[in-house]
Design an enzyme around this catalytic site. Structure first.
Site, short mmCIF file in Angstrom:
data_model
loop_
_atom_site.label_atom_id
_atom_site.label_comp_id
_atom_site.label_asym_id
_atom_site.label_seq_id
_atom_site.Cartn_x
_atom_site.Cartn_y
_atom_site.Cartn_z
CB CYS A 187 -0.93 0.02 1.21
SG CYS A 187 -0.07 0.29 2.76
CG ASP A 234 14.47 32.53 -28.91
OD1 ASP A 234 14.87 33.70 -28.77
OD2 ASP A 234 15.04 31.71 -29.65
CG ASP A 267 17.44 27.14 -29.37
OD1 ASP A 267 17.75 27.12 -28.16
OD2 ASP A 267 18.07 27.80 -30.21
#
Length: 750
Positions: A14, A429, A629
């Site tokens: 559990c 960007d 990027d």
């Protein structure tokens, strides 16, 4: 030295088990973080290998009563645990069937008598003995629950098994005591609870069996990813085709892939032309054309032609292996919302034992018989369910991470899921993110009559040929197209964010922004009108100066990516503000913003200043996502509340950002946010039902309704309710398979 590793944990019953392991490890020197995923039965560990070893960590876990094992990459990639999981499910099924068979006669004896059903003579004469024998058989079949629960009680780390052990042992030994006293001639009126002990274990066994099945389904995404890798590869050696196992492929091997075959590892095409189905990795349905010098990704399907390529990444370095690693880590991470559930799970079992003892004493003090108080005591212990709390978050995170990976989105941790839903502003960007990052020269403008356009281009290209900046490459490529001879320059200097300086034929060349000119005592005002005209068209205009005299302007434009405008529109529909951040001047930024409908322009921002701009927005109370990027935007991605790194193919920056988009489709930013919101809603649903169940179930089991209705919850019914609460939480997470984004991400035919 910090290390990360994943251990397979066995023997957990559990969420309290998971909490016990985490708390035991976090107390040890050298453990940086320890997250146990109860649903996947894995420990995600970060530790200092100088201070503590893996062997020591395993011993700590084993001392707690659990198993811990490392798994090699090869074992993981062939889903080594699949057989173990199947065996575990088979064992649980057998245990349930065995317990059910032996408990059915007990049920008939108890329920049948109440319902007035005919009783066989043997039941009438030897009923007590038969109940004892059958209940004992059920306990023997489930004895590992008793041993586990008892051991954890002795360790003062009680778990779900401890609750079951106490409840069933009390019912069983109370009944056994009454039976012995009756056989010894004592005259006592007392109810026997053999059927409760037996039925509780039957329902617990059924619950554990169903839970094992449903838990296994939450990790189907990983199994499918593992299943993508082919078993063999065809390599060319000494002009011969040889089939070898995928594990034997080495970097530099020449691999041949025919139409219809899977590409085994990552590589670079050296011969051939084909369309490759990359849907399994990128989520993109249209095959991608591959020719010489193009990259191919392992586990994608070669569709039409024959390809020959050189292996560049094998084993754990392939794109597929990296994706599996990221998805696994995401599945093992915890969303901040889970911290509450973890705290509750840790204290839950001791709390329930305390409540059970308390109500037992209260009912006795209120004058109820011992049998009544025992019924309440056992029912409270059995109905409590920390498992549902423990499964609520990880099962939803596992499903969400799996769904995302299927669509080319890698969500690296649970925290990202929670933040994505609450974003106020998304910053893109410009170069390489909103635009393709493949600029082209659009204008060459001469300023002096004695220096023509060809000479302006020649000087600029000669100066820029040593630069790796995309704008520099565009100018050099334009010069090559025009078949312009380039000259050698000396003292080349790149000035980030401004431009370059160099010496050409003993003359000082400057090429770049107005700021570069001004810093070198060159006044750009005379050409301002020409600069503005170019910039208003969204072009980046750069000034060329020779010996402190401006001789020309070169304008470069970068094409917007497909679906940039569509992605911005979708974000607006979601109620998010959108900004662009760029090193270009404000006029260029505003021109791009107008084209795609962006709200805010952050212009003339140098790479090292991007994180400061994000910090400024955060100080105004905004939750900020940065989309970049993943390479030169790393500081900004780290500063943002949520970093979203764009990648293309195998060049993806795996380590940057909390969310990584495998393909350059900006609509996936929207998809990631939408899926995060959906997953978090599922987590909240699961936690609500888990808490609601316990908040309602425990008082009912404690007899809160008895004074008003005369009804008391049977411990066997409590066991049934407890068993199915966990299954219902996991099933709710499994419903995520039918997820459909609220905003259409990819229309048919796109």
């Amino acid at each position: 030295m910090n290390q990360k590793t994943i251990l397979n944990i066995s023997g957990m019953h559990c969420a309290s088990c998971a909490a016990n392991i985490e708390n035991a490890l976090k107390k040890k020197e050298g453990i940086k973080s320890a997250n146990v995923n109860f649903a996947s039965e894995k420990l995600y560990l970060e530790f200092d290998s100088v201070e503590i070893s893996i062997a020591r960590i395993k011993k700590i876990i084993e001392k707690l009563g659990y198993g811990a094992a490392e798994e090699t990459f090869e074992e993981e990639m062939r889903d080594h645990r699949k057989e173990a999981r199947a065996q575990e499910i088979k064992k649980l099924k057998k245990r349930f069937i065995f317990a059910l068979i032996f408990s059915l006669p007990v049920i008939y004896m108890v329920m049948g008598e109440m319902a007035g059903l005919p009783m066989p003579i043997i039941f009438e004469n030897y009923g007590t003995v038969i109940q004892f024998a059958l209940a004992s058989a059920v306990i023997v079949s489930c004895f590992n629950i008793w041993t586990s629960g008892f051991k954890n009680l002795l360790r003062l780390a009680p778990d779900m098994d401890s609750l079951i052990f106490i409840g069933t042992a009390v019912a069983y030994f109370y009944s056994l005591t009454v039976s012995i006293l009756t056989f010894s001639g004592a005259k006592i009126e007392a109810h026997l609870y053999y059927e409760s002990a037996a039925l509780i274990l039957v329902f617990i066994s059924l619950g554990k069996y169903l839970e094992a099945i449903t838990k296994g389904r939450t990790s189907e995404a990983i199994k499918k990813l593992i299943g993508l890798q082919p078993k063999e590869a065809t390599i060319i050696k000494n002009n011969e085709e040889i089939k070898i196992l995928i594990s034997e492929v080495k970097v530099g091997d020449i691999i041949l892939v025919r139409p219809g075959e899977k590409i085994p590892v990552d590589g670079i095409v050296i011969d051939g032309y084909s369309g490759v189905d990359e849907k399994a990795i990128t989520g993109e349905s249209i095959p991608v054309e591959k020719k010489k010098n193009d990259e191919v990704i392992g586990a994608t399907i070669n569709k039409t032609g024959v390809l020959k390529f050189t292996a560049t990444r094998v084993g754990k370095d392939t794109m597929l292996a990296q994706i599996i690693k990221i998805v696994e880590e995401a599945m093992g991470s915890k969303a901040p919302i889970q911290l509450l559930a973890d705290k509750v799970s840790f204290y839950f079992v001791p709390f329930v034992i305390g409540i059970a003892i308390f109500v037992f004493i209260i009912w006795l003090l209120l004058g109820q018989p011992l049998a009544f108080a025992l019924t309440v005591f056992v029912a409270v212990l059995i109905i409590a369910c920390p498992c549902a709390l423990g499964l609520a978050t990880p099962t939803a995170v596992m499903m969400g991470a799996g769904l995302a990976a299927k669509n080319g989105i890698l969500i690296k941790n649970g925290k990202a899921l929670e933040i994505a839903r609450d974003l106020d502003i998304v910053i893109f960007d410009k170069t390489g993110t909103l635009t393709k990052g493949e600029p082209n020269v659009t204008d060459v403008v001469k300023i002096k009559n004695d220096i023509g356009e060809n000479l302006v281009l020649q000087i600029a290209a000669s100066a820029e040929k040593n630069s790796e900046h995309p704008l520099a490459q565009a100018i050099v490529n334009k010069a090559k197209e025009e078949k312009t001879d380039l000259s050698e320059v000396k003292n080349f200097q790149a000035i980030p964010g401004y431009g370059i300086a160099a010496d050409l034929e003993n003359k000082k060349i400057l090429f770049g922004t107005r700021k570069l000119m001004a810093d070198n005592q060159i006044d750009p005002n005379a050409i301002e009108e020409k600069m503005i005209a170019l910039e208003d068209q969204g072009k980046t205009a750069m000034i060329l100066a020779v010996e402190k005299e401006i001789v020309g302007i070169i304008a470069v434009a970068d094409m917007l990516k497909d679906y940039s405008k569509e992605a911005v529109e979708m974000l607006h529909k979601m109620g998010k503000k959108v900004a662009i951040i760029t090193g270009d001047n404000k006029r260029v930024g505003q021109a791009i913003a107008r084209q795609v409908g962006i709200d805010k322009v952050l212009a003339e921002v140098l790479p090292q200043e991007k994180s400061a701009e994000i910090k400024k927005l955060q100080s105004e109370g905004n939750t900020v996502a940065m989309v970049g990027d993943g390479i030169n935007d790393a500081p900004a991605l780290a500063q943002a509340d949520l970093g979203i790194a764009l990648g293309s193919g195998t060049d993806i920056a795996m380590e940057t950002g909390e969310i990584v988009l495998i393909k350059d489709d900006l609509r996936d930013v929207v998809a990631a946010i939408d899926l995060s919101k959906y997953t978090l809603n599922k987590i909240k649903q699961n936690l609500f039902w888990a808490f609601f169940y316990n908040i309602i179930g425990i008082p009912v089991a404690a007899g809160i309704l008895y004074p008003f209705t005369g009804w008391l919850l049977n411990p066997a019914l409590a066991a049934a309710a407890m068993a199915f609460s966990s299954v219902s939480v996991v099933s709710n997470s499994l419903l995520m398979k039918s997820y459909k984004p609220q905003i259409t991400i990819r229309a048919a035919g796109n």
